[in-house]
Structure formats: C-alpha cells, structure tokens
Design a protein around this motif. Structure first.
Motif, short mmCIF file in Angstrom:
data_model
loop_
_atom_site.label_atom_id
_atom_site.label_comp_id
_atom_site.label_asym_id
_atom_site.label_seq_id
_atom_site.Cartn_x
_atom_site.Cartn_y
_atom_site.Cartn_z
N ILE B 347 0.87 -1.18 0.00
CA ILE B 347 0.00 0.00 0.00
C ILE B 347 0.91 1.23 0.00
O ILE B 347 1.78 1.36 0.87
CB ILE B 347 -0.90 0.03 1.26
CG1 ILE B 347 -1.56 -1.33 1.53
CG2 ILE B 347 -1.92 1.16 1.17
CD1 ILE B 347 -2.51 -1.82 0.50
N GLY B 348 0.67 2.13 -0.94
CA GLY B 348 1.53 3.31 -1.00
C GLY B 348 0.86 4.47 -1.70
O GLY B 348 -0.23 4.34 -2.24
N GLY B 349 1.51 5.60 -1.67
CA GLY B 349 0.99 6.78 -2.36
C GLY B 349 -0.27 7.34 -1.73
O GLY B 349 -1.04 8.04 -2.39
N LEU B 350 -0.48 7.04 -0.44
CA LEU B 350 -1.73 7.50 0.18
C LEU B 350 -1.70 9.01 0.39
O LEU B 350 -0.70 9.57 0.84
CB LEU B 350 -1.95 6.79 1.52
CG LEU B 350 -2.08 5.26 1.47
CD1 LEU B 350 -2.34 4.70 2.87
CD2 LEU B 350 -3.20 4.83 0.52
N GLY B 351 -2.84 9.64 0.08
CA GLY B 351 -2.97 11.07 0.30
C GLY B 351 -1.90 11.87 -0.44
O GLY B 351 -1.52 12.94 0.00
N GLY B 352 -1.42 11.34 -1.56
CA GLY B 352 -0.50 12.08 -2.40
C GLY B 352 0.97 11.88 -2.09
O GLY B 352 1.83 12.54 -2.68
N ARG B 353 1.33 10.97 -1.16
CA ARG B 353 2.75 10.74 -0.87
C ARG B 353 3.45 10.24 -2.13
O ARG B 353 2.96 9.33 -2.80
CB ARG B 353 2.92 9.75 0.27
CG ARG B 353 4.39 9.47 0.57
CD ARG B 353 4.60 8.73 1.85
NE ARG B 353 4.22 9.57 3.01
CZ ARG B 353 4.40 9.18 4.28
NH1 ARG B 353 4.91 8.01 4.55
NH2 ARG B 353 4.03 9.97 5.27
N THR B 354 4.57 10.84 -2.41
CA THR B 354 5.31 10.51 -3.63
C THR B 354 5.75 9.05 -3.61
O THR B 354 6.25 8.55 -2.60
CB THR B 354 6.55 11.41 -3.75
OG1 THR B 354 6.10 12.76 -3.62
CG2 THR B 354 7.22 11.23 -5.11
N ILE B 355 5.55 8.39 -4.73
CA ILE B 355 6.02 7.01 -4.88
C ILE B 355 7.32 7.08 -5.67
O ILE B 355 7.30 7.36 -6.88
CB ILE B 355 4.98 6.16 -5.63
CG1 ILE B 355 3.65 6.21 -4.88
CG2 ILE B 355 5.46 4.72 -5.79
CD1 ILE B 355 2.46 5.87 -5.75
#
Lengths: 338, 418
Positions: B347-355
C-alpha cells in the motif's frame, strides 16, 4: 382554459359563477359552461394517473396528483414528463411490474427529484424541444427536508420545471414521522403526545411556499384538494410560465392524521376555512392573489376531527390551542384571507 | 493534432469531441479544470447543442445526469473524492437504472483527515456500485479512454467511470495527440437510448421491485458487466484501427508473461514502474508489470492467464480496506487461486505521498531475496506510529490523532501543547 364548447360568448375566466350552492359547500362544476368545466368532467381527460393503484381509502395525495397531472396535460397538449420522489405516490403507483402512470414517468431517489427534473429539462433544452414540459412531484418530507437542497438549486437556476409538493404534514409512507412541514402540536411517531409539550414542536418549521417566493421564481401557488377547480386553474396557469414554478397542495392523509377516509374533502376545506391552510398565488416573489375564507370556522372544529390533535383539545393543553389559533390569525393577516 | 496541454484540458476537449448534450457539474479539486473548460466551450458556442448546468452539489450533479440520460441525452460529469461520496446514493441509482452516463473521477483521497491529494480511496469506495471503472496510466490514455467510455456506456446501457490520478495526471502538462472530430464521429455513433422518457411512447422508469424479482435484476447487472469484458477488448481494437493507438483494454502487460516477479497496479504509477523495470531488466532481473486498466468488470481470467508464469506478484495499491488490507490484492488472490502464486500487498501513495523509484526498487529487491512481507505500507514512518500508539495507551485524552502526528513529524508548528 378552452372556451370552445361554451354556451355563451363570455370567456371562462370572466364568468361569474356561484360555485357554492346555498347551504352546502359543494363546488358546482355543472354551473359552468361545458367548455369551462373542470378537467375531470371531460371524456378526453388524460388519466395520467390511472385507476388500479394502491393508495389508501380517502388518500388526498392520489386525488391531488390525478387532477394536477391531468390539468397539466390539458395545458400542454399531453406533453408532460413527470419525475417522482420516493414516497407514497411513488410506492402506491408503481409496484413492479405494474404502473398506474400513463405518462412518461421516472423515479430516482427520495431527495433528488427536483434535480432529476432539472436534468430532463436540460435534455429537452439541448434537443431544442420547447413543447414537452417537466413536472417534479414529491411529498413534504421529500420537498422540505431531504430534497430541499436540490429544490433550492432548481429554483436558483430557474430551470423550466413545475414542482408539485403534496403536503400531508409528515413522513406518512415511512410510518408517520415528523417532517419540517408537520404542523405544531401534531402527533407523529417521532413527536408523540407525551411530556409538557405533547406532539410536534412549535418551532418555525418550513413553509416552503414562502421560501419559494423568496427565490423570486415566476410562479408560486398553494391549493387544496377540496377545490379541484382552483387546483386545476393554478396548475394550468403555472404551465403558462417558463422557469421554475412551485405549487403546494394540501392533501389530507387519513392514516397520518387519524381521520375518517370519508372526511378527506371536508378536512381539506376546513383547513382552509379555519385559516391554517392559506391559499394564494405569487409571481416573482410577490403575492398576487389569495382565496378569501367564505365561512370562517374555529380551528378546534378542524382539529377535533383528527386524532393527531386529540391532546390539544384537553384542558391542560389550552396553551397549545391558543398558539394554533394565533397561527391561523397570523396567516389571515399575512395572506389577506378575509 | 499534437498539443502540449494539461490532462484536465485534454479530457475536456475529448469529451467535447464526443458531443455530450447535457453536462451538469459541481467543482471539486482536482477536477475543476475539466468542468471549467467544458463550461467555456459551451458558453462560447464551440460545443453546440449542449446544456451545461452549474449545480449546487455533487448529489444534484449526478441526479441531473440521471434525469438527462433518462430523457435520452448523452450525459457527462466529473467529480472526485468527497464529491463522489456526496453523490453516492445517485451513483448507485444511475447504474441501477442502467443509464449510460460517463463520469471522470480525478482520483483523490477521502477524509478525515482532509487531504486534497491523489490516491484511489474514492474509486474503491464505489467498487460495488455497478459502474464500469476504467483506469488510465497517462494523459493520452485519459483522452482516448473517455472517447471509448461513451461508446462502451451506450453499447451496454451502463454508466462508465474513467479514473485518472488527481494532480499527477489532471494537472500535468504533457504532449497529447488530439483526434479530429471526423475520427471521433467515425468511432462513436449518435446515442440511441435503450430506454427513454418520451411523451409519444410513455413508460415508467424506476418502479419498486420486491423480493420476487430483485435477485434477477441484480444478477443481470452482474451479467452485463461480464459482457463488458469482451466489448472493452473489441472497442480497444477498433479504437486502435481508427486512431492508431493502443489505449484501453482490460489489462496491459509489460514483460509480465515471462517475468518471475511482477508488479500489479492501476493508474499513473505504472509509468514509474516502467522506468524501474527497464533498469532492472537491463541488470538481468526477471521482472515485469501488469497494469489493470479495467477494474470493473474485473478481468479475472485475463489476469490469471497473464500471471500464469509468475512466481511472485506484488500488488501495489493507492488505497486499502481499513481492517482488511489491499482490495486489489485480495481480488487478484481470488483470480489466481488455482496458481501457485505468491502474493504481496503493498500500500503506498496515500494522500498524495510521492512514490519514488527508489522505494519501489527496495520493495522489488526484498522480493528477489524472498524477504517481502505479505502486507507492506510503503515508506511508513514507523517511529511516529509507535509514538502515537504509546500516547494513546498512556493518556485517555491524548487528543486528535492527525494533529498529534503532524506535530510529531514537525509538519506544522503546533499552537497547542498537549
């Protein structure tokens, strides 16, 4: 109104006719020229809402809807599309796969009928169809509470929709709970006659016709099902305007009001005659006409025929009766009813 | 014609080429530029025979779509995030009534805590709503898939939602090839509604259905989505024939068939993964990507087939079901249950966090060493989480979680001490 079959050369709206026969409250359709008679008197009536539906005995809404829709059909040469909010009218007319509607009719949700109707109007506009007209209809809960945002938006955009609210003063389809159109002191399943202030609160509620007038839409009217001629006239008049229009029809509900089904017409009339149900018309936010009370009656005569107000007539609750009397007085002044 | 424009403008122009008749809209970040641009196209007369309605809420917006579509008009709107939730009841209603509405979802997180940036929580909140849900990897695909969406919606009489990553795609200015009106007209025939409110042929739409027939009506909705599986593929081929581009379809494989380790994901993150996978393959690693372009209908067979030779699938998602985990991961598990396939959920990139490519490389490297857990939250700040958990254990009135974490991480200067 058509004057084709008239026996005289006087246009319908100018004919002075004594509708009420002496000693009775009967509205005398037969005292009018044939061409001026109310739409139900003609074999050509559209029967928009046909027989065989499952409304309760004495349902004021079924009566109001039947006459309102047929009057609109007559006014538009049978070019009506209707949208319906969830509620009694929707449920009793369309248990799958039956339908009592002989006009194009759509039901979407409880709170969005004004917007659905706006969408239909937008579609007609895009297609350049200026003859087909749109009616949205819902009960008072779907209008004054859950559908209020969509209705106000429709008024704001002045979309070409006639919105008809059948006001029976509560969520009757769901089991008689209070809406913001429930009259003060009325017993509902969520405002039981218990405690110091039995029944519904004496808060301001929402009188939607006044709110509609505040939007300054082209036409606002109130009507009641005892005077179908007046109801039809207002619907037909509404169809002469373009833009957002609002008609609120007082529709007694035997189930919710705790009244005899046989008394629906009588209660409709008494509500008007005691001053609690003002009948009027407004254009662009200004009051243009109101129906005068012919024989004013005390509010308690109206209340005592309805079990929802039984507690109001008890000696310990005279403060409630006084407050209701005051509401009638205020209506009479505000809407010029005498 | 090649143009250098933002994803939103590209979508608005593509939608205009599809000749929509009714467009009700309510603005919400990051979809605003789409509805603003269509509004201008209508107002200026460039988009003719179209009614644009600036409405009071998303609930009204979808409700107008319902009325307009039922009255026989090609209908479009756009929304995101909270807006989708606000129109939720009407979203279900549109599919229940089988109305071929097309809607763009500029994917964005859902609050609280309020967050306007990209993830896929909004799309996942309506995964059971009966809409066809397509995802795009780039702005060119966003443009192309909208054109296909109208044709697909009208062929099936079902609503279609095109998901494009908020900001990452909507606000990115890239080069796109804008088709001509002639091309679009050749691909997309005029709308012939399956049901229509018509005074010449009156019918009732939206009747009450009881237990006697409800199951059958719902089953048919499921059946129609399964029919869509082949239609989506056919239309993508037809699209390629006219426009010369591979856009749309159910899935897209990048080396997935012959890779030991495969990333599975949806949307713009595929671009980052492609760069990484090219690097890794040059280094001699057997890695690939499977892009899920149609999430509803879910192409279970196609996915199963594409992953037949895969040893380890890393399902990357920008949202998750709280208390359960990755939604796509569990669906892929179902789709490949007969295979001997190892699945990890990231799970990643939640709420706009850069991947970042760097973070993804770490993930894939630990998979290569068989050290990747079955559930991973990408770049999770573990110490912050532990600190807040301890605070909650120690103090009954430890305060609002979001504000505590912001203070701990030094994101804002805390005005309040606790």
């Amino acid at each position: 109104m058509s004057n084709q079959d008239s026996n005289t050369d006087i246009p319908c709206e100018q004919q002075t006719v004594k509708f009420y026969q002496t000693g009775t409250f009967t509205v005398g359709n037969r005292l009018l020229d044939e061409g001026c008679r109310t739409v139900q008197a003609t074999a050509e009536r559209a029967n928009s809402l046909d027989s065989g539906h499952r409304a309760c005995q004495g349902c004021g809404q079924a009566l109001g809807a039947r006459y309102a829709l047929d009057a609109a059909m007559r006014a538009t040469d049978n070019k009506i599309i209707a949208a319906n909010a969830t509620g009694c009218l929707e449920v009793f007319t369309t248990p799958y796969p039956e339908t009592a509607w002989s006009i194009p009719w759509v039901h979407s949700l409880f709170g969005n009928v004004a917007a659905v109707a706006s969408g239909i109007a937008a579609s007609l506009k895009a297609k350049g169809d200026t003859t087909t007209r749109v009616i949205a209809q819902g009960g008072d809960g779907g209008t004054t509470d859950i559908g209020f945002g969509c209705l106000s938006g429709m008024f704001d955009r002045n979309d070409d929709v006639l919105y008809i609210c059948y006001d029976n003063g509560g969520y009757m389809n769901t089991g008689v709970q209070r809406s913001s159109a429930t009259p003060p002191a009325a017993r509902t399943a969520t405002t039981m006659p218990v405690g110091d202030n039995p029944g519904s609160s004496f808060t301001t509620g929402k009188f939607l016709p006044a709110i509609a007038m505040a939007h300054e839409i082209p036409y606002v009217a109130t009507a009641s099902v005892h005077d179908l001629h007046d109801l039809e006239r207002k619907v037909e008049k509404a169809m002469t305007f373009r833009g957002a229009r609002y008609i609120q029809i007082n529709v007694p509900c035997p189930l919710g009001w705790g009244s005899q089904p046989a008394l629906t017409i009588k209660l409709s009339r008494m509500g008007v005659e005691c001053g609690l149900v003002p009948l009027f018309e407004a254009e662009n936010g200004k009051l243009t006409d109101s129906t005068k009370i012919r024989y004013r009656i005390p509010v308690e005569d109206y209340l005592k025929l309805q079990r929802r107000f039984a507690h109001v007539l008890k000696p310990q609750n005279t403060h409630q009766l006084d407050a209701i009397r005051q509401i009638a007085e205020d209506n009479i002044k505000r809407y010029n009813l005498v | 014609m090649l143009q250098q424009i933002s994803g939103s403008i590209a979508v608005a122009e593509a939608v205009a080429l599809c000749r929509p008749e009714v467009v009700p809209c309510y603005p919400i970040t990051p979809q605003t530029h789409i509805v603003e641009h269509i509004s201008t196209l209508v107002k200026s007369g460039q988009l003719k025979n179209c009614t644009y309605e600036n409405v009071e809420s998303e609930f009204a917006s979808m409700s107008l779509c319902i009325g307009a579509s039922a009255a026989g008009s090609r209908t479009y709107t756009a929304t995101a995030s909270q807006g989708l939730l606000f129109m939720m009841e009407a979203v279900y209603n549109a599919s229940g009534l089988s109305l071929p509405i097309v809607m763009t979802l500029g994917n964005r997180a859902i609050g609280a805590p309020i967050n306007i940036w990209n993830d896929h929580s909004d799309a996942m909140s309506v995964r059971d709503a009966g809409w066809i849900q397509l995802f795009v990897e780039s702005n060119q695909q966003a443009l192309d898939v909208h054109i296909q969406a109208f044709k697909l919606a009208e062929a099936l009489s079902l609503p279609v939602m095109v998901n494009m990553d908020g900001f990452i795609l909507t606000h990115a200015i890239t080069r796109v090839d804008m088709p001509t009106q002639e091309q679009v007209d050749q691909f997309l025939p005029p709308f012939v509604p399956r049901q229509k409110l018509d005074t010449e042929a009156p019918l009732s739409i939206g009747a009450m259905v009881g237990p006697d027939a409800f199951t059958e009506v719902r089953y048919l909705a499921h059946h129609k989505q399964k029919e869509a599986l082949s239609i989506i593929e056919q239309q993508a081929e037809e699209f390629q024939g006219i426009f010369g581009r591979d856009s749309g379809g159910l899935i897209k494989s990048y080396y997935a068939e012959d890779a030991e380790i495969v990333f599975v994901a949806m949307g713009s993150v595929i671009g980052t993964m492609q760069e990484l996978v090219e690097e890794l393959r040059e280094e001699g690693h057997s890695v690939g990507i499977l892009s899920i372009r149609s999430f509803r209908p879910f192409p279970a067979n196609a996915i199963d087939k594409a992953l037949a030779n895969t040893r380890h699938a890393i399902i990357f998602e920008k949202s998750f079901a709280v208390g359960m985990g990755g939604v796509l991961a569990s669906e892929i598990h179902m789709a490949t249950v007969a295979n001997d396939l190892k699945i990890s959920s990231v799970i990643g990139g939640l709420g706009g966090r850069t991947i970042t490519k760097k973070s993804l490389r770490k993930i894939i490297e630990s998979a290569m060493q068989d050290e990747l857990d079955t559930e991973v939250f990408l770049d999770l700040e573990g110490t912050t989480v532990v600190r807040e958990l301890r605070r909650q254990q120690e103090e009954q009135n430890s305060g609002p979680v979001a504000e505590n974490i912001l203070r701990d991480m030094g994101v804002v200067s805390a005005s309040k001490t606790h």
